[in-house]
Scaffold this motif. Structure first.
Motif, mmCIF file in Angstrom:
data_model
loop_
_atom_site.group_PDB
_atom_site.id
_atom_site.type_symbol
_atom_site.label_atom_id
_atom_site.label_comp_id
_atom_site.label_asym_id
_atom_site.label_seq_id
_atom_site.Cartn_x
_atom_site.Cartn_y
_atom_site.Cartn_z
ATOM 1 N N SER A 148 -8.482 13.007 -14.288
ATOM 2 C CA SER A 148 -8.522 13.115 -12.860
ATOM 3 C C SER A 148 -8.176 12.215 -11.721
ATOM 4 C CB SER A 148 -9.865 12.687 -13.397
ATOM 5 O OG SER A 148 -10.690 11.496 -14.113
ATOM 6 N N ILE A 149 -7.007 11.407 -12.719
ATOM 7 C CA ILE A 149 -6.799 10.489 -11.785
ATOM 8 C C ILE A 149 -6.015 11.035 -10.395
ATOM 9 C CG2 ILE A 149 -5.704 8.513 -11.142
ATOM 10 C CD1 ILE A 149 -6.450 6.793 -13.279
ATOM 11 N N LEU A 150 -5.254 11.696 -11.859
ATOM 12 C CA LEU A 150 -4.275 12.550 -11.157
ATOM 13 C C LEU A 150 -4.073 13.220 -10.262
ATOM 14 C CD1 LEU A 150 -1.072 12.962 -11.966
ATOM 15 C CD2 LEU A 150 -0.986 14.858 -13.262
ATOM 16 N N ALA A 151 -5.433 14.216 -10.728
ATOM 17 C CA ALA A 151 -6.424 15.123 -9.201
ATOM 18 C C ALA A 151 -6.219 14.469 -8.424
ATOM 19 C CB ALA A 151 -7.242 15.644 -10.662
ATOM 20 N N LYS A 152 -6.796 13.349 -8.380
ATOM 21 C CA LYS A 152 -6.997 12.807 -7.607
ATOM 22 C C LYS A 152 -5.826 12.087 -6.639
ATOM 23 C CE LYS A 152 -9.796 9.005 -5.257
ATOM 24 N NZ LYS A 152 -10.694 8.532 -4.854
ATOM 25 N N LEU A 153 -5.242 12.053 -7.201
ATOM 26 C CA LEU A 153 -3.568 12.156 -6.171
ATOM 27 C C LEU A 153 -3.575 12.880 -5.190
ATOM 28 C CD1 LEU A 153 -1.577 9.611 -5.163
ATOM 29 C CD2 LEU A 153 0.132 10.517 -7.134
ATOM 30 N N ARG A 203 -3.114 1.878 0.136
ATOM 31 C CA ARG A 203 -3.399 0.396 -1.589
ATOM 32 C C ARG A 203 -4.131 1.805 -2.401
ATOM 33 N NH1 ARG A 203 -5.971 -5.599 -0.693
ATOM 34 N NH2 ARG A 203 -4.104 -6.160 0.841
ATOM 35 N N GLU A 204 -5.051 2.277 -1.744
ATOM 36 C CA GLU A 204 -5.631 3.277 -3.247
ATOM 37 C C GLU A 204 -5.226 4.343 -3.810
ATOM 38 O OE1 GLU A 204 -8.933 6.097 -1.295
ATOM 39 O OE2 GLU A 204 -9.267 6.635 -3.171
ATOM 40 N N GLU A 205 -3.707 4.533 -2.660
ATOM 41 C CA GLU A 205 -3.130 5.571 -3.303
ATOM 42 C C GLU A 205 -1.541 4.779 -4.400
ATOM 43 O OE1 GLU A 205 -0.141 7.885 -0.643
ATOM 44 O OE2 GLU A 205 1.034 7.965 -2.051
ATOM 45 N N ILE A 206 -1.454 3.043 -4.213
ATOM 46 C CA ILE A 206 -0.719 2.790 -5.259
ATOM 47 C C ILE A 206 -2.444 2.179 -6.406
ATOM 48 C CG2 ILE A 206 0.204 0.185 -5.332
ATOM 49 C CD1 ILE A 206 0.889 -0.142 -2.652
ATOM 50 N N VAL A 207 -3.316 2.179 -6.469
ATOM 51 C CA VAL A 207 -3.780 2.139 -7.371
ATOM 52 C C VAL A 207 -3.531 2.977 -7.908
ATOM 53 C CG1 VAL A 207 -6.106 1.324 -8.027
ATOM 54 C CG2 VAL A 207 -5.146 0.318 -6.204
ATOM 55 N N LEU A 208 -4.096 4.528 -7.527
ATOM 56 C CA LEU A 208 -4.004 5.257 -8.283
ATOM 57 C C LEU A 208 -2.511 5.538 -9.026
ATOM 58 C CD1 LEU A 208 -5.640 8.103 -6.177
ATOM 59 C CD2 LEU A 208 -6.779 7.123 -8.066
#
Lengths: 148, 939
Positions: free
Chosen positions: B610-615, B420-425
């Protein structure tokens, strides 16, 4: 290259392990435990590949035994699946319809056959004849020396 | 096969194994094992010298105990003793124990090495095999020191037996992997390459593995392997299924070797034309075979055949140069997407992900969108669904983003927790990247919070706030939408945070509506207050003080709340302090001061998302780079139309987690200055500087790569074993921006990493490049980005050179590549009718204005590909203008700072002769000349 190969039973008993990259005992145990859990939880019709840590895992179940290989990102999954099959064929030919018990009682032979087939995580020879010939010769050598 | 002497060589071992199997409980097993261990220990320590057989038996028992999962801390010495036995079986067991149990840092290595040395010198192939195996299993540095010089000799000696050669090749490979510095390159390397021609396929198989790894690190030295590998592959794929005897696996000729050869070829760019033709034939044959009826119904047959096929597709994608093959590969994968074998569906999804990043096949991949969406809904295996999510992400562009985002959102409602978390990102990134309409973006993110609030990380909700603050066209809508969303009786705390922040900033935009009057807004937020955690309450308190400024009429109500004991005497220091300070502020400050202190937040400066960085962190840097590359918007490339606001592509900083919105504790908020422009502190490329160190000559293959970028803006510019350079660029009129991504492919840091842009004296006045230096340290596996701002001052011919210097593991690396900034990038397409076109064509009839080139086709003459290339080149493609429908005509304007140059072009293919005639007419000779050169190289 292949990182490691594991053989384990449906009950989660490890039958054979071969590591092709230096890994500490502690890390090995942890990886084995973790991966067995993941693989045993999968249902029969699911696909034979999965992403695990930074590796790709290819596995197949033969009767009560799981054969499980971890390979690197660039490696070919399908050919690894057939590599497992070829190994099973080799065991089968050597033991004459192999079963889990053969591997338990003759684990050293299972290792020798694997070593003739794979080395350092890469295929050494894919010919069934060549591999079996090498093993046969070794057996012969054993008998000759036993007699001497 | 003779009846196996299973165990009867070692009765005691068989008995022991039976005993263990008969143990009823774990305790009983441990007891039995401890008894055995004590027995073995006493035997090993006993006065009576043990014979070889007993030693072998006990060592074998120890091995078995180890396999059961127990630690073994003795017996090593006995195993080493077995090595020097001249009985084969004892030696064999000794080696087995060592290869399974000895770690590379054991103190026994020296003793082991001695035994190995003897066996290697024995000239007995079986003993040599055992010794080589042991080296390959342990593979320690000490072993490499002892044998790395010796093994190459064994490998290439004329009298070495085939089986020993195979072992030697793989043994050397293992040593090279662990200690490359200890394996000396030398005369043997060229002889190893010639093993690809060996008669024994087993030798070729082992040698190919070795050569592939060596070639990755020393491409120049092993260049000759390319043509040898191609001819070997060609012989295999064209052989009849029985030709290769035992190397045929379920009617597939030498599948392992084929896969390895295809893998080896992936270490190199596409080969020279002569070899290339042969390789293309091979690849076509492999693709054709996939369409033939299977020679066997066994799954082994189809697996082996498809293993080769997938590897061939990987090579096609790696070369990324043959549109026909790419499209065929894509169609083949499309078939697999619907295959009944789960494995093939999985692999097809995975492989298509990389295809989506190729310019030529992106569109073809997109046609499978419905199948992929269906996979997401119906696949029963989560790992397959995961692949489907990845592929949807990779194939997303502006044209299908709304559909893909909607599907991902609806999948999210039932998705496995693990992904889920990955899809959210991913949804958050796609929604932002492809938002044309920011109301859609706001809706999407609020939906994300509603559906999967727990998986929406701080990065995601910070980001929506940043975007709303930076874009005033969406602020009113955002305020209205969060207000409505907050009406739900139970809403996720993340929504309260977003709602609180946005209403605090922009609540005034909806306050005119009596249904959302200031007081109602306040009560709505405050009704959630007591259910929220401390950080959210702190945020809401800030919202309240912002309300005091926005809506003086609610000031008394808010002051009452702040004054209540539950705020002023809250046990939490942060809440208490805010309540006290805000209350005081609202009491003592004049309206002017309040208005200044509580002013609307200034826009956030732009930074990497920052989202991309997190992914990236989640998925590992390399995977996301590819995805990132794929997400470029092709519709812009192809139409060359006006680009949407660039605000969506790069991103913004995140507020600190405790989100002190006002900065009251510290300094007052800084005035809303414009984000620092890259020009201001940009490092001007100093071409006249002679202090620069020596620049490497252009990397081999750089020309080819350069040509590939003439008609496209994104992709991999350069790659060797250490470094990958990717590009993403966008151009508009006479300006452009190029993102250069430097990826460290190794696990070691690059130090003093310095990329420099170099413009020649001729180029310098015509092309302005500005960039900032990058961080001099690039961590292993990491990627750094550099932005180059480009201004075309006047037309130019040469291309700038990108020189990169860095230190890797003590060695100095120096790489130069041409940066594909070409004149045609500053093209704006011009549509015109046939009449206009020919009128202008005639006006440009001065001999200096026309440049013509007649040349032979280097690629298959495909109409659609040609069209795509002309559009990619930047001019408009004018349909129904040329009286001959087979011809292509285009028109556009080159924008430079000083002038604009109209350009007309006409391309006349001659299929029979496989030739083209290209004619360029522009008002400036140099421009005609350059454009003609650039475009001619594309067909």
């Amino acid at each position: 290259m292949m990182r490691f190969m594991l053989l384990f039973s449906r009950q989660g008993k490890l039958r054979l392990q071969k590591w092709y990259l230096a890994t500490s005992d502690k890390e090995r145990k942890k990886m084995v435990r973790e991966l067995m859990q993941v693989v045993l939880a999968r249902k029969p019709k699911m696909c034979s590949f999965l992403e695990w840590r930074d590796l790709k895992v290819v596995y197949k179940r033969y009767a009560s035994l799981y054969f499980c290989c971890a390979i690197e990102g660039q490696d070919n999954e399908l050919i690894t699946l057939e590599l497992i099959h070829r190994y099973v064929e080799l065991l089968d030919k050597y033991f004459g319809s192999v079963c889990e018990l053969d591997i338990i009682f003759n684990f050293e032979k299972a290792y020798f056959i694997l070593d003739e087939f794979l080395m350092g995580g890469d295929v050494q020879d894919t010919s069934k004849k060549s591999v079996l010939k090498a093993i046969e010769q070794a057996d012969l050598l054993q008998e000759e020396m036993g007699l001497a | 096969m003779p009846a196996v002497s299973k165990g009867d060589g070692m009765r005691g071992l068989a008995v022991f194994i039976s005993d263990i199997r008969n143990c009823k409980s774990k305790e009983a097993e441990i007891k039995r094992i401890n008894k055995e261990l004590a027995n073995i220990r006493s035997k090993f320590k006993g006065d009576k010298a043990l014979d070889g057989y007993s030693k072998k038996k006990y060592v074998c028992k120890l091995l078995f105990i180890f396999l059961l999962g127990h630690d073994i801390d003795f017996g090593h010495m006995e195993a080493v003793n077995l090595l020097s036995s001249n009985r084969y079986t004892e030696k064999q067991i000794g080696y087995l124990f060592i290869s399974v149990l000895v770690n590379s840092n054991s103190e026994l290595i020296r003793l082991i090495n001695n035994a190995i040395k003897n066996d290697l010198a024995s000239r007995n192939p079986t003993f040599m095999g055992l010794a080589l195996h042991c080296i390959a299993s342990v593979g320690s540095r000490e072993m490499a020191e002892a044998f790395a010089g010796e093994i190459p000799k064994v490998l290439v000696a004329g009298d070495t037996m085939d089986s020993v050669k195979q072992s030697a090749a793989l043994c050397l490979l293992r040593l090279y992997r662990t200690s490359p510095d200890l394996v000396p390159m030398g005369d043997w390397t060229s002889r190893v390459v010639h093993l690809l021609n060996d008669q024994h396929l087993g030798v070729v198989t082992a040698a190919t593995s070795l050569i592939t790894t060596l070639a990755q690190k020393n491409p120049e030295e092993f260049k000759t392997s390319v043509s040898l590998a191609v001819s070997r592959l060609s012989r295999i794929v064209t052989s009849a299924s029985t030709d290769l005897q035992d190397y045929t696996y379920y009617f597939v000729p030498a599948p392992w070797l084929s896969v390895k050869l295809l893998r080896l070829l992936q270490c190199y760019p596409p080969p020279d034309p002569a070899v290339r033709g042969r390789l293309t034939e091979c690849l076509e044959t492999i693709l054709n075979k996939a369409q033939e009826p299977p020679k066997s119904k066994k799954v082994q047959h189809s697996n082996a055949k498809n293993a080769v096929l997938f590897e061939a597709i990987s090579l096609i994608i790696h070369h990324d140069s043959e549109p026909n093959l790419l499209v065929r590969a894509c169609n083949q994968l499309g078939q697999f997407l619907q295959h009944r074998e789960t494995n093939l569906r999985y692999l097809a999804l995975e492989s298509m992900c990389t295809l989506a990043s190729s310019e030529f096949s992106h569109e073809a991949v997109k046609t499978h969108i419905e199948t992929v969406i269906n996979a997401l809904k119906t696949e029963r295996d989560v790992s397959v669904r995961q692949r489907a999510v990845d592929l949807l992400y990779a194939m997303c562009d502006r044209s299908n983003a709304p559909q893909i985002v909607a599907e991902m959102l609806s999948y999210l409602e039932t998705a496995d927790y693990s992904i889920r978390e990955e899809i959210v990102l991913k949804v958050a990134i796609l929604a932002e990247k492809y938002a044309v309409d920011y109301t859609w973006y706001v809706d999407t993110i609020l939906n994300l919070i509603r559906i999967a609030g727990d998986y929406v990380s701080e990065e995601v909700w910070y980001r929506v706030i940043q975007i709303v603050i930076n874009r005033d066209d969406v602020q009113g809508y955002a305020a209205k939408t969060v207000f409505e969303a907050l009406q739900a009786p139970a809403c996720h705390e993340n929504l309260v945070k977003v709602g609180g922040y946005i209403l605090g900033e922009f609540g005034n935009l909806i306050a005119g509506d009596p249904r959302s009057s200031p007081l109602i807004q306040f009560h709505l937020l405050h009704s959630k207050f007591h259910l929220c955690s401390v950080p959210t309450r702190a945020l809401l308190l800030s919202t309240y003080i912002k309300f005091v400024n926005l809506f003086p009429e609610v000031k008394p109500t808010i002051q009452d709340v702040l004054r209540s004991d539950s705020q002023l005497r809250n046990a939490d220091v942060e809440l208490q302090q805010r309540a006290v300070e805000y209350l005081r502020l609202s009491t003592v400050a004049s309206t002017d001061i309040l208005a200044t202190v509580l002013e609307e937040m200034p826009p956030f400066p732009e930074r990497e998302s920052s989202i991309l960085a997190k992914l990236k962190k989640k998925k590992g840097p390399s995977t996301v780079t590819d995805l990132e590359d794929t997400k470029r918007d092709r519709s812009v490339d192809v139409n060359g139309g006006p680009e949407p606001a660039p605000a969506s592509t790069s991103a913004v900083s995140t507020p600190s987690p405790s989100a002190d919105l006002l900065g009251l504790g510290a300094a007052p908020p800084a005035p809303a200055g414009p984000p620092p422009s890259s020009g201001g502190s940009g490092l001007l490329v100093d071409v006249f500087s002679d202090s620069a160190s020596v620049v490497a000559p252009l990397a081999p293959g750089s020309e080819d790569n350069f040509a590939r970028f003439v008609c496209k803006n994104n992709g991999v510019l350069f790659e060797n074993q250490l470094l990958q350079i990717g590009l993403k660029s966008e151009f508009r009129q006479n300006l452009g921006r190029m993102f250069i991504f430097y990826g460290n492919k190794t696990s070691t840091q690059f130090l003093n990493f310095t990329p420099t842009l170099i413009c020649s004296d001729d180029l310098q006045p015509n092309l302005n490049l500005q960039t900032k230096p990058v961080d001099p340290t690039v961590e292993g596996g990491a990627q750094v980005q550099q932005v180059v701002n480009i201004e075309c001052v006047s037309d130019f011919t040469e291309a700038p050179v990108l020189n990169i210097q860095f230190r890797y593991g003590g060695t100095f690396q120096n790489v130069s590549v041409q940066l594909p900034i070409t004149l045609n990038k500053f093209f704006q397409p011009t549509e015109m009718a046939s009449q206009d076109f020919f009128q202008r064509w005639k006006q440009l009839s001065n001999p200096q204005q026309e440049v013509q080139n007649i040349f032979k086709a280097k690629h298959p003459m495909d109409t659609e590909v040609t069209k795509a290339k002309i559009i990619g080149f930047g001019s408009a493609l004018l349909e129904e203008v040329d009286p001959n429908p087979a011809n292509f005509v285009g028109a556009g304007i080159i924008h430079t700072k000083t002038t604009q140059i109209g350009c007309l072009l006409r391309l006349e293919p001659n299929l029979q002769a496989q030739m083209y005639r290209l004619t360029l007419r522009t008002s400036k000779e140099a421009v005609s000349q350059r454009l003609c050169e650039l475009l001619s190289a594309q067909f």
